[in-house]
Design a protein around this motif. Sequence first.
Motif, PDB file in Angstrom:
ATOM      1  N   ALA A  96      -1.151   9.339   6.972  1.00  0.00           N
ATOM      2  CA  ALA A  96      -0.921   9.599   5.546  1.00  0.00           C
ATOM      3  C   ALA A  96       0.570   9.863   5.357  1.00  0.00           C
ATOM      4  CB  ALA A  96      -1.742  10.793   5.093  1.00  0.00           C
ATOM      5  N   GLY A  97       1.103   9.452   4.222  1.00  0.00           N
ATOM      6  CA  GLY A  97       2.523   9.627   3.937  1.00  0.00           C
ATOM      7  C   GLY A  97       3.362   8.412   4.279  1.00  0.00           C
TER       8      GLY A  97
ATOM      9  N   ARG B  23       9.478  -0.404  -2.984  1.00  0.00           N
ATOM     10  CA  ARG B  23       8.291   0.268  -3.521  1.00  0.00           C
ATOM     11  C   ARG B  23       7.915   1.469  -2.652  1.00  0.00           C
ATOM     12  NH1 ARG B  23       8.286  -4.463  -5.761  1.00  0.00           N
ATOM     13  NH2 ARG B  23       7.134  -4.915  -7.671  1.00  0.00           N
ATOM     14  N   ALA B  24       8.055   1.314  -1.348  1.00  0.00           N
ATOM     15  CA  ALA B  24       7.746   2.424  -0.437  1.00  0.00           C
ATOM     16  C   ALA B  24       8.677   3.607  -0.699  1.00  0.00           C
ATOM     17  CB  ALA B  24       7.860   1.953   1.013  1.00  0.00           C
ATOM     18  N   ARG B  25       9.957   3.328  -0.863  1.00  0.00           N
ATOM     19  CA  ARG B  25      10.910   4.408  -1.177  1.00  0.00           C
ATOM     20  C   ARG B  25      10.550   5.073  -2.500  1.00  0.00           C
ATOM     21  NH1 ARG B  25      14.266   0.434   0.851  1.00  0.00           N
ATOM     22  NH2 ARG B  25      15.317   1.023   2.766  1.00  0.00           N
ATOM     23  N   ALA B  26      10.247   4.263  -3.506  1.00  0.00           N
ATOM     24  CA  ALA B  26       9.900   4.801  -4.826  1.00  0.00           C
ATOM     25  C   ALA B  26       8.636   5.660  -4.755  1.00  0.00           C
ATOM     26  CB  ALA B  26       9.715   3.665  -5.835  1.00  0.00           C
ATOM     27  N   ALA B  27       7.738   5.336  -3.832  1.00  0.00           N
ATOM     28  CA  ALA B  27       6.506   6.110  -3.667  1.00  0.00           C
ATOM     29  C   ALA B  27       6.736   7.379  -2.840  1.00  0.00           C
ATOM     30  CB  ALA B  27       5.433   5.244  -3.005  1.00  0.00           C
ATOM     31  N   GLY B  28       7.959   7.542  -2.314  1.00  0.00           N
ATOM     32  CA  GLY B  28       8.277   8.724  -1.525  1.00  0.00           C
ATOM     33  C   GLY B  28       7.861   8.642  -0.071  1.00  0.00           C
ATOM     34  N   ALA B  29       7.542   7.443   0.401  1.00  0.00           N
ATOM     35  CA  ALA B  29       7.134   7.276   1.799  1.00  0.00           C
ATOM     36  C   ALA B  29       8.336   7.442   2.726  1.00  0.00           C
ATOM     37  CB  ALA B  29       6.507   5.904   2.004  1.00  0.00           C
ATOM     38  N   VAL B  30       8.091   7.995   3.892  1.00  0.00           N
ATOM     39  CA  VAL B  30       9.153   8.159   4.883  1.00  0.00           C
ATOM     40  C   VAL B  30       9.193   6.995   5.867  1.00  0.00           C
ATOM     41  CG1 VAL B  30       9.202  10.671   4.696  1.00  0.00           C
ATOM     42  CG2 VAL B  30       7.670   9.588   6.360  1.00  0.00           C
ATOM     43  N   VAL B  31       8.098   6.220   5.897  1.00  0.00           N
ATOM     44  CA  VAL B  31       7.991   5.080   6.813  1.00  0.00           C
ATOM     45  C   VAL B  31       7.307   3.936   6.085  1.00  0.00           C
ATOM     46  CG1 VAL B  31       6.858   4.230   8.933  1.00  0.00           C
ATOM     47  CG2 VAL B  31       7.908   6.490   8.907  1.00  0.00           C
TER      48      VAL B  31
ATOM     49  N   TYR C 257       0.844  -1.182   0.000  1.00  0.00           N
ATOM     50  CA  TYR C 257       0.000   0.000   0.000  1.00  0.00           C
ATOM     51  C   TYR C 257       0.884   1.238   0.000  1.00  0.00           C
ATOM     52  CZ  TYR C 257      -4.299  -2.546   1.114  1.00  0.00           C
ATOM     53  OH  TYR C 257      -5.398  -3.356   1.067  1.00  0.00           O
ATOM     54  N   PRO C 258       0.919   2.012  -1.100  1.00  0.00           N
ATOM     55  CA  PRO C 258       1.723   3.230  -1.107  1.00  0.00           C
ATOM     56  C   PRO C 258       1.216   4.250  -0.086  1.00  0.00           C
ATOM     57  CG  PRO C 258       0.530   3.000  -3.179  1.00  0.00           C
ATOM     58  CD  PRO C 258       0.263   1.776  -2.376  1.00  0.00           C
ATOM     59  N   ASP C 259      -0.069   4.188   0.237  1.00  0.00           N
ATOM     60  CA  ASP C 259      -0.659   5.040   1.272  1.00  0.00           C
ATOM     61  C   ASP C 259      -1.304   4.116   2.303  1.00  0.00           C
ATOM     62  OD1 ASP C 259      -2.031   6.790   2.905  1.00  0.00           O
ATOM     63  OD2 ASP C 259      -3.343   7.555   1.336  1.00  0.00           O
ATOM     64  N   ALA C 260      -0.577   3.847   3.372  1.00  0.00           N
ATOM     65  CA  ALA C 260      -1.055   2.899   4.388  1.00  0.00           C
ATOM     66  C   ALA C 260      -2.316   3.380   5.092  1.00  0.00           C
ATOM     67  CB  ALA C 260       0.047   2.634   5.410  1.00  0.00           C
ATOM     68  N   SER C 261      -2.608   4.666   5.052  1.00  0.00           N
ATOM     69  CA  SER C 261      -3.785   5.179   5.765  1.00  0.00           C
ATOM     70  C   SER C 261      -5.086   4.597   5.220  1.00  0.00           C
ATOM     71  CB  SER C 261      -3.820   6.708   5.726  1.00  0.00           C
ATOM     72  OG  SER C 261      -4.072   7.179   4.419  1.00  0.00           O
ATOM     73  N   VAL C 262      -5.111   4.136   3.977  1.00  0.00           N
ATOM     74  CA  VAL C 262      -6.348   3.590   3.406  1.00  0.00           C
ATOM     75  C   VAL C 262      -6.680   2.202   3.951  1.00  0.00           C
ATOM     76  CG1 VAL C 262      -6.087   4.933   1.274  1.00  0.00           C
ATOM     77  CG2 VAL C 262      -5.289   2.557   1.344  1.00  0.00           C
ATOM     78  N   GLN C 263      -5.763   1.587   4.675  1.00  0.00           N
ATOM     79  CA  GLN C 263      -6.025   0.253   5.230  1.00  0.00           C
ATOM     80  C   GLN C 263      -7.047   0.286   6.365  1.00  0.00           C
ATOM     81  OE1 GLN C 263      -2.503  -1.849   6.437  1.00  0.00           O
ATOM     82  NE2 GLN C 263      -1.468  -1.476   4.510  1.00  0.00           N
ATOM     83  N   GLY C 264      -7.229   1.439   6.997  1.00  0.00           N
ATOM     84  CA  GLY C 264      -8.181   1.534   8.096  1.00  0.00           C
ATOM     85  C   GLY C 264      -7.625   1.059   9.432  1.00  0.00           C
ATOM     86  N   PHE C 265      -6.309   1.029   9.559  1.00  0.00           N
ATOM     87  CA  PHE C 265      -5.680   0.591  10.802  1.00  0.00           C
ATOM     88  C   PHE C 265      -5.007   1.742  11.551  1.00  0.00           C
ATOM     89  CE2 PHE C 265      -5.709  -3.500   8.486  1.00  0.00           C
ATOM     90  CZ  PHE C 265      -6.362  -4.278   9.436  1.00  0.00           C
ATOM     91  N   GLY C 266      -5.277   2.976  11.155  1.00  0.00           N
ATOM     92  CA  GLY C 266      -4.760   4.121  11.879  1.00  0.00           C
ATOM     93  C   GLY C 266      -3.377   4.600  11.480  1.00  0.00           C
ATOM     94  N   TRP C 267      -2.861   4.125  10.342  1.00  0.00           N
ATOM     95  CA  TRP C 267      -1.553   4.617   9.899  1.00  0.00           C
ATOM     96  C   TRP C 267      -1.700   6.034   9.376  1.00  0.00           C
ATOM     97  CZ3 TRP C 267       1.709   1.523  11.879  1.00  0.00           C
ATOM     98  CH2 TRP C 267       1.611   0.137  11.792  1.00  0.00           C
TER      99      TRP C 267
ATOM    100  N   ARG D 150       9.540   0.839   9.975  1.00  0.00           N
ATOM    101  CA  ARG D 150      10.929   1.190   9.690  1.00  0.00           C
ATOM    102  C   ARG D 150      10.915   2.547   9.001  1.00  0.00           C
ATOM    103  NH1 ARG D 150      15.626  -2.012   8.382  1.00  0.00           N
ATOM    104  NH2 ARG D 150      14.346  -3.770   7.758  1.00  0.00           N
ATOM    105  N   ARG D 151      11.736   3.441   9.526  1.00  0.00           N
ATOM    106  CA  ARG D 151      11.927   4.738   8.866  1.00  0.00           C
ATOM    107  C   ARG D 151      12.815   4.480   7.658  1.00  0.00           C
ATOM    108  NH1 ARG D 151       9.075   7.966  11.621  1.00  0.00           N
ATOM    109  NH2 ARG D 151       8.876   7.709  13.843  1.00  0.00           N
ATOM    110  N   LEU D 152      12.415   5.018   6.533  1.00  0.00           N
ATOM    111  CA  LEU D 152      13.108   4.720   5.286  1.00  0.00           C
ATOM    112  C   LEU D 152      14.156   5.769   4.956  1.00  0.00           C
ATOM    113  CD1 LEU D 152      10.027   3.644   3.174  1.00  0.00           C
ATOM    114  CD2 LEU D 152      11.684   2.154   4.306  1.00  0.00           C
ATOM    115  N   THR D 153      15.248   5.302   4.446  1.00  0.00           N
ATOM    116  CA  THR D 153      16.285   6.163   3.900  1.00  0.00           C
ATOM    117  C   THR D 153      16.545   5.673   2.486  1.00  0.00           C
ATOM    118  OG1 THR D 153      18.025   4.718   4.743  1.00  0.00           O
ATOM    119  CG2 THR D 153      17.366   6.558   6.148  1.00  0.00           C
ATOM    120  N   ALA D 154      17.207   6.480   1.717  1.00  0.00           N
ATOM    121  CA  ALA D 154      17.518   6.069   0.340  1.00  0.00           C
ATOM    122  C   ALA D 154      18.431   4.852   0.382  1.00  0.00           C
ATOM    123  CB  ALA D 154      18.188   7.206  -0.410  1.00  0.00           C
ATOM    124  N   ARG D 155      18.181   3.915  -0.506  1.00  0.00           N
ATOM    125  CA  ARG D 155      19.038   2.736  -0.615  1.00  0.00           C
ATOM    126  C   ARG D 155      20.335   3.167  -1.279  1.00  0.00           C
ATOM    127  NH1 ARG D 155      18.329  -2.244   0.323  1.00  0.00           N
ATOM    128  NH2 ARG D 155      16.092  -2.368   0.345  1.00  0.00           N
TER     129      ARG D 155
END
Length: 161
Positions: free
Chosen positions: A61-62, A91-99, A49-59, A149-154
């Motif tokens: 946005a971003g 995929r999360a990094r490519a989507a620009g997610a920070v976490v 999920y590039p946007d985890a907030s849509v899962q409905g588990f309280g994550w 996990r907080r993401l950093t560039a690979r």
Amino acid sequence: AYRQYTRDIPPAVWGPYLADLLDLDRHAHHGQLLVAVVDEAIVGYAAFYPDASVQGFGWPAGWAGGRGLAVDPAFRGHGVAMTLLTALEDRARAAGAVVFAFHTSAFMTTAVALYERLGYCRAPRFDVDVNAHYGVPAARPWPALAYLRRLTARPAARNAA
């Protein structure tokens, strides 16, 4: 892959939980389905999920998230989960997610050990009562444990000269 947990999951919740995991159309609508294949057989799966907030588990946005990571029991211990997690994080990094975030359960001890060995951190403020999530009253609680996990560039691959 989840059948071994039927004794750990309250019976009233097993049906809704399994239906949710297997709702591939919904997971694909909000993200991507990943499979691990060995000798033309699917041996692992996860939803991204590039946007985890849509899962409905309280994550928030971003954040990106994973859902339903599963490995055929015959292929556990062969790096399938690690391969899927790496693909999810990429995929999360490519989507620009920070976490990158997901839930698991305490009784999924092999998975918990893997996540902690890989450096995922517990995030208890995002734990979810699975029974309440599915609207099913149950005699015993079933907390979904939040990991992130907080993401950093690979790092870029070095050229061998």
